[in-house]
Motif scaffolding. Structure first.
Motif, PDB file in Angstrom:
ATOM      1  N   HIS A  95      53.542  26.556  97.438  1.00  0.00           N
ATOM      2  CA  HIS A  95      53.982  25.427  98.266  1.00  0.00           C
ATOM      3  C   HIS A  95      52.957  25.133  99.353  1.00  0.00           C
ATOM      4  O   HIS A  95      52.715  23.965  99.689  1.00  0.00           O
ATOM      5  CB  HIS A  95      55.351  25.716  98.884  1.00  0.00           C
ATOM      6  CG  HIS A  95      55.885  24.583  99.704  1.00  0.00           C
ATOM      7  ND1 HIS A  95      56.227  23.366  99.158  1.00  0.00           N
ATOM      8  CD2 HIS A  95      56.110  24.477 101.046  1.00  0.00           C
ATOM      9  CE1 HIS A  95      56.661  22.557 100.118  1.00  0.00           C
ATOM     10  NE2 HIS A  95      56.592  23.205 101.262  1.00  0.00           N
ATOM     11  N   ALA A 113      56.553  20.590  94.604  1.00  0.00           N
ATOM     12  CA  ALA A 113      56.746  21.154  95.941  1.00  0.00           C
ATOM     13  C   ALA A 113      57.893  22.158  95.940  1.00  0.00           C
ATOM     14  O   ALA A 113      58.837  22.053  95.156  1.00  0.00           O
ATOM     15  CB  ALA A 113      57.035  20.038  96.937  1.00  0.00           C
ATOM     16  N   LEU A 114      57.782  23.131  96.830  1.00  0.00           N
ATOM     17  CA  LEU A 114      58.824  24.141  97.101  1.00  0.00           C
ATOM     18  C   LEU A 114      59.102  25.098  95.942  1.00  0.00           C
ATOM     19  O   LEU A 114      60.058  25.856  96.008  1.00  0.00           O
ATOM     20  CB  LEU A 114      60.129  23.486  97.548  1.00  0.00           C
ATOM     21  CG  LEU A 114      60.333  23.296  99.057  1.00  0.00           C
ATOM     22  CD1 LEU A 114      61.761  22.855  99.350  1.00  0.00           C
ATOM     23  CD2 LEU A 114      60.022  24.556  99.854  1.00  0.00           C
ATOM     24  N   CYS A 224      61.466  18.080  98.099  1.00  0.00           N
ATOM     25  CA  CYS A 224      61.895  19.157  99.004  1.00  0.00           C
ATOM     26  C   CYS A 224      63.378  19.028  99.335  1.00  0.00           C
ATOM     27  O   CYS A 224      64.121  20.020  99.342  1.00  0.00           O
ATOM     28  CB  CYS A 224      61.063  19.133 100.281  1.00  0.00           C
ATOM     29  SG  CYS A 224      59.348  19.666 100.071  1.00  0.00           S
TER      30      CYS A 224
END
Length: 342
Positions: A95, A113-114, A224
């Motif tokens: 990330h 992402a994440l 996210c």
């Protein structure tokens, strides 16, 4: 070279499972790997490569030498007319890499992402989310052979990427499972940037916000928010993210299941097969929110198994096997776990 002995691995696996490493060496360069291999005792010892521990279920203390990958650094390697080539050390946070690329004006990874874990683990698992897989942005990687100590560079073709799979998870003569340690990964981020939006949750975000031409930062923020709403933070609740792969079945199998369960979540693939949502299958079998011992199924997403506090690796495996049997009994489908069981 520093050798740590009797080290607890609880902080080094996202499930927070209890286990000890008999011996651990931190790897910060290719040379560190060769120092291990040249060591009179450690060189011959069985080895376990450990990144962020986000895709690992520890069921016992680890007798093998643990190689904790901590190679750092992120940089722009090359700027081509059609792509930016970004290199990252295998020990960097995945990330963190996604954030770095956006902050420096190199979009293309925002859909992933994440995702927990490190950069070095990303090609092993061929990670993916929201319409994008690692292989779609992969350029090459550097690895060290754990027998010879030789450094090699592998292309996408050599990595044999598949759905949550790669040559690094494959055994046998041609596979590299347990045979290599990835030190650096390079990514190809296409120019000009084009958004990847063909995913239901992202389409919902566009409808909710009225933003139909989002930039990369907007997609990053949406991803996210979606992940945080569905998935538990490993820092608060131990977990390894999605525990099972989404099964892929033939069109005929899918029609048969739809005949019995019309609401099943499914995604047609380009080759005519159909991907089924493993979380939906588990939920349909009544597992969401249930527990066996101190291991449970997350209340907001049935695909995620969690440590409710003090769970052992054995409890997690017992729960996983019970879910597999339940889904097979109802749908005739065998769910395959994503994490590596040690």
């Amino acid at each position: 070279m520093s050798i740590e002995r009797g080290l607890s691995l609880r902080p080094y696996n996202s499930f927070g499972l209890p286990a000890q490493a008999r011996q651990l060496v931190r790897i910060r360069s290719d040379a560190d790997v060769r120092r291990v291999l040249d060591h009179p005792e450690l060189g011959r010892a069985p080895k376990l490569v450990l990144g962020g521990g986000s895709n690992t279920v520890l069921t016992r203390d680890v007798a093998a030498l643990v190689l904790k990958v901590e190679v750092s650094g992120i940089r722009l390697v090359e700027e081509r007319p059609d792509a930016w080539i970004i290199e990252a050390g295998a020990g960097e946070s995945w990330h963190g890499l996604v954030e770095w690329t956006l902050a420096h004006g190199f979009p293309g990874l925002e859909n992933m992402a994440l995702i927990p874990g490190t950069v070095g683990a990303s090609p092993v698992q061929n990670i993916g989310a929201y319409g994008l897989e690692l292989k779609d942005r992969f350029e090459s990687l550097d690895a060290v052979d754990l027998v010879t100590g030789r450094s090699v560079t592998l292309s996408a073709h050599a990595c044999r990427f598949g759905y949550r799979d790669s040559v690094f998870k494959q055994g046998g003569f041609a596979g590299l499972a347990g045979k290599s340690l990835i030190t650096r990964v390079r990514f190809r981020l296409p120019r000009p940037w084009q958004p990847v939006l063909g995913y239901v949750d992202l389409e919902k975000k566009m409808a909710e916000t009225g933003v139909h031409e989002p930039d990369a930062r907007q997609i990053f923020d949406w991803v996210c928010a979606i992940r945080r709403a569905k998935l538990p933070d490993p820092a608060a609740i131990g977990n390894a993210g999605s525990f099972f792969k989404n099964p892929v079945v033939s069109a005929e199998q899918c029609r048969d299941i739809i005949g019995r369960d019309p609401h099943i979540v499914h995604y047609p693939l380009a080759d005519g097969r159909v991907k089924l949502a493993a979380g939906w299958l588990i939920d349909a079998c009544g597992w969401k929110g249930k527990s066996i011992g101190r291991a449970g199924v997350y209340e907001k997403q049935a695909l995620v198994l969690v440590n409710r506090g003090g769970a052992s690796g054995a409890e997690v495996l017992t729960l996983a096997r019970a879910i597999q049997e339940s889904v097979y009994g109802r749908f005739g489908i065998r769910l395959e776990p994503e994490p590596v069981v040690v």
